[in-house]
Design an enzyme around this catalytic site. Structure first.
Site, PDB file in Angstrom:
ATOM      1  N   THR A   1       0.879  -1.182   0.043  1.00  0.00           N
ATOM      2  CA  THR A   1      -0.083   0.068  -0.004  1.00  0.00           C
ATOM      3  C   THR A   1       0.995   1.355   0.076  1.00  0.00           C
ATOM      4  OG1 THR A   1      -1.469   1.373   1.262  1.00  0.00           O
ATOM      5  CG2 THR A   1      -0.261  -0.250   2.685  1.00  0.00           C
ATOM      6  N   ASP A   2       0.438   2.430  -0.747  1.00  0.00           N
ATOM      7  CA  ASP A   2       0.997   3.555  -0.470  1.00  0.00           C
ATOM      8  C   ASP A   2       1.195   4.234   0.834  1.00  0.00           C
ATOM      9  OD1 ASP A   2      -1.586   4.331  -0.264  1.00  0.00           O
ATOM     10  OD2 ASP A   2      -1.510   5.845  -1.829  1.00  0.00           O
ATOM     11  N   GLU A   3       0.335   3.672   1.861  1.00  0.00           N
ATOM     12  CA  GLU A   3       0.481   4.280   3.195  1.00  0.00           C
ATOM     13  C   GLU A   3       1.706   3.835   4.084  1.00  0.00           C
ATOM     14  OE1 GLU A   3      -3.289   3.871   5.390  1.00  0.00           O
ATOM     15  OE2 GLU A   3      -4.430   3.341   3.793  1.00  0.00           O
ATOM     16  N   TYR A  31      -1.995  -0.165  10.965  1.00  0.00           N
ATOM     17  CA  TYR A  31      -1.973  -0.800   9.705  1.00  0.00           C
ATOM     18  C   TYR A  31      -0.760  -0.541   8.831  1.00  0.00           C
ATOM     19  CZ  TYR A  31      -3.406  -1.444   4.705  1.00  0.00           C
ATOM     20  OH  TYR A  31      -3.336  -1.654   3.459  1.00  0.00           O
ATOM     21  N   LYS A  59       2.223  -3.190   7.361  1.00  0.00           N
ATOM     22  CA  LYS A  59       2.347  -3.391   6.036  1.00  0.00           C
ATOM     23  C   LYS A  59       3.862  -3.122   5.486  1.00  0.00           C
ATOM     24  CE  LYS A  59      -0.194  -4.628   3.079  1.00  0.00           C
ATOM     25  NZ  LYS A  59      -0.357  -6.054   2.539  1.00  0.00           N
TER      26      LYS A  59
END
Length: 342
Positions: A143-145, A169, A173
């Protein structure tokens, strides 16, 4: 991956394990692979937790090259047996806890699934492919997060941008990304990683923003909007995300990371206005609520690397939102029971 290896990869008989294949993005990836490659055997591994739903795949469940396996990536022995029994040649790893709000209330669940579960899969692949790595691929969906947040409106996340996760979260990741990289560097595993921006479309569990807002409006309920509504996201339609996944699976270079984004960077307030217009609603349907803890202000990814592979989005944000709203309007049978569970 050079041209020879790409050709070799595409000529091999494939038994592809897709984890989290009953979830939102996973089910779309499963459908794409099952329909595009009837000569491949596609194994959908899913634990069927709250967000896993086999109804997502009713249209292809009888396909001769589709196989469902109910299992949990926390069960290391089960993974070992699955790799051996089905002679798995490739993994597309999507199984994950992914809802930021849930990670704030239960961080350990995210550590278990997203970190330990990923390592279990890496171990199973390493052991099963030992001495025969050629033509095998471990594809990790991230994810870009993991990059954190942006403040400069002219700035974009590159694949080389430093990690700066700001929620449990995204931290989980980021950790799984590191393990994937370590298994490539230490054991020679053929890995690729993609980091997608906020993805939406049909079959998305109605705790996420767009399906939550859409289904609330369909039920004449208010939309809960965090803070001042000015947090910005790049909204990527799920079909466009899946074409990127397919492209990187076949053509991505070993050990590389690719961002997937749509260039649809939009403030949440603007997104809400678009949805209100599609439903014929006004400002009275918006309920401003206290902001989320650690709420990242802005995400936006540079997509030059995946564009160089030949990827291009097919839908504008307005087109994709219109399709999505129509789908939820026409498929109450799918989402109403799920909202009842919440």
């Amino acid at each position: 991956m050079n041209l020879y290896l790409c050709r070799l990869y595409n000529q091999m008989k494939k038994n592809i394990l897709i984890t989290g294949g009953a979830g939102f993005i996973g089910s779309h990836v499963v459908r794409l692979m099952v329909t595009k490659y009837p000569e491949y055997q596609i194994f959908n591994l899913d634990a069927l937790t709250y967000a896993g739903n086999l109804e997502n795949l009713k249209d292809i469940e009888q396909s001769p090259n589709y196989h469902f396996i109910k299992a949990n990536i926390l069960e290391a022995d089960s993974l070992k047996d699955i790799f051996e029994k089905h002679a798995i040649t490739d993994v597309i790893h999507l199984a994950a806890e992914s809802h930021v709000d849930r990670s704030i209330t239960d961080p350990l669940a995210f550590v278990r699934t997203n970190v330990i579960g990923t390592v279990n899969l890496l171990q199973a692949a390493k052991k099963h492919w030992a001495g025969k790595m050629e033509g095998k691929r471990f594809y990790h969906i991230s994810t870009d997060e993991v990059y954190g947040e942006l403040h400069d409106p002219k700035e974009f996340f590159l694949e080389t941008t430093s990690y700066d996760p700001r929620s449990p979260y995204s931290a989980s990741k980021a950790s799984s990304d590191h393990f994937v990289r370590a298994y490539h560097e230490t054991y020679g595993l053929n890995t690729v990683v993609t980091r997608g921006s906020n993805t939406f479309g049909p079959y998305q569990y109605p705790e996420k923003a767009i399906p939550l807002f859409t289904t609330n409006l369909l039920d004449d309920k208010k939309i809960p909007l965090y803070g001042d509504g000015l947090n910005e996201r790049d909204w990527l339609y799920v079909d466009d995300h899946c074409t990127g996944v397919h492209l990187v699976l076949e053509k991505g270079n070993v050990g590389e990371i690719y961002n997937i984004g749509a260039g649809n960077e939009t403030a949440n307030r603007v997104l809400v206005d678009k949805l209100l217009a599609l439903h014929g609603k006004d400002e009275s349907s918006v309920n401003y609520v206290a902001d989320r803890l650690g709420h990242d202000r802005r995400y936006s990814v540079d997509i030059a690397k995946i564009t160089a592979l030949g990827w291009k989005r097919k839908r504008s944000l307005d087109e994709a939102l219109d399709e999505t709203v129509k789908w939820y309007r026409d498929n109450r049978w799918w989402w109403e029971p799920l909202k009842g569970k919440k």
